[in-house]
Design an enzyme around this catalytic site. Structure first.
Site, PDB file in Angstrom:
ATOM      1  CG  ASP A  64      -1.831   1.164   1.336  1.00  0.00           C
ATOM      2  OD1 ASP A  64      -1.620   2.154   0.607  1.00  0.00           O
ATOM      3  OD2 ASP A  64      -2.782   1.108   2.145  1.00  0.00           O
ATOM      4  CB  SER A 146      -3.200  13.334 -15.258  1.00  0.00           C
ATOM      5  OG  SER A 146      -4.436  13.801 -15.765  1.00  0.00           O
ATOM      6  CE1 TYR A 161      -5.793  11.624 -10.235  1.00  0.00           C
ATOM      7  CE2 TYR A 161      -6.213  13.220 -11.970  1.00  0.00           C
ATOM      8  CZ  TYR A 161      -5.742  11.989 -11.570  1.00  0.00           C
ATOM      9  OH  TYR A 161      -5.203  11.129 -12.490  1.00  0.00           O
TER      10      TYR A 161
END
Length: 246
Positions: A64, A146, A161
């Site tokens: 994780d 992104s 984000y």
């Protein structure tokens, strides 16, 4: 990719989407491939989609990336069992797209995005670079960024984000300068896709009426940047589906 045959690639967020396609691509290209994921059983399932020889090169390690102890344990395991890291792909990411930046009681959701998209990326990169430096390896780190790391679109539920992806853009350059000043030949690349059919996009499997990339498109781009000659460094690669309006 010939110079990477037998070398070790590590991919975070490897249980689905871009990560899953990337570990399959690396294993098929002859690399010993370690997929880091919370759902490590999914990585084992990916082996059935590979030829027997390539399947033998794919290994899953539970991690994780929001937990530093998991990251440290994973990289120690890789060092002890596979000799170290030659290529790292920081793919793990979350969006929490139903949560607004100013919504009440949203603290944990915002922390999840920051810890995964920023801190996890930095800590995994740190451990990979230390492994590369110890062995004098001219390795490669790839960040899955992104288009939102370059432009904030007028949407209401992006919360932090875009901020984390802008952070990835800045971190990529900061890392590059640190590695250059340290005299290493380690490469750093940011890949910034547009819309991709992955679990981070709600109901993306049902999107039919707008341009969208497939995870294998990004995996192919990763192979391209990693496969460039040692003298070539792709700083930033933007990928959009034909017809995308973003």
């Amino acid at each position: 990719m010939d110079r990477w045959v037998g070398k070790v690639a590590v991919v975070t967020g490897a249980s689905s989407g871009i990560g899953a396609e990337t570990v399959k691509a690396f294993a098929n290209a002859g690399m010993i491939t370690i997929g880091l994921a919370r759902r490590v059983d999914r990585i084992d399932e990916l082996k059935s989609q590979l030829p027997v020889e390539a399947a033998g090169r794919l290994h899953g390690v539970r991690c994780d990336v929001t937990k530093e102890k998991d990251i440290l344990a994973a990289f120690v395991h890789i060092e002890q069992h596979y000799g170290g890291v030659d290529v790292l792909v920081n793919n793990a990411g979350v969006a929490r797209s139903t949560v607004g930046l100013l919504d009440p009681s949203n603290t944990q959701a915002l922390r999840d995005v920051i810890d995964t998209n920023l801190m996890g990326l930095v800590l995994c990169s740190r451990e990979a670079v230390q492994s590369m430096k110890r062995r004098s390896v001219a390795g490669h780190i790839v960040h899955i960024n992104s288009i939102l790391g370059h432009k904030v679109l007028p949407m209401g539920t992006l919360n932090v984000y875009p901020a984390t992806k802008y952070g990835v853009t800045a971190i990529t350059e900061t890392m590059r300068h640190e590695l250059r000043l340290a005299g290493t030949k380690i490469k750093v690349t940011s890949i910034s896709p547009g819309l991709v059919r992955t679990e981070i996009i709600p109901n993306s499997e049902n999107i039919k009426d707008m341009p969208i990339l497939e995870p294998e498109d990004i995996a192919n781009a990763i192979l391209y940047v990693v496969g460039t000659p040692p003298r070539v460094q792709i700083h930033e690669l933007t990928i959009k589906p034909v017809g995308e309006m973003m």
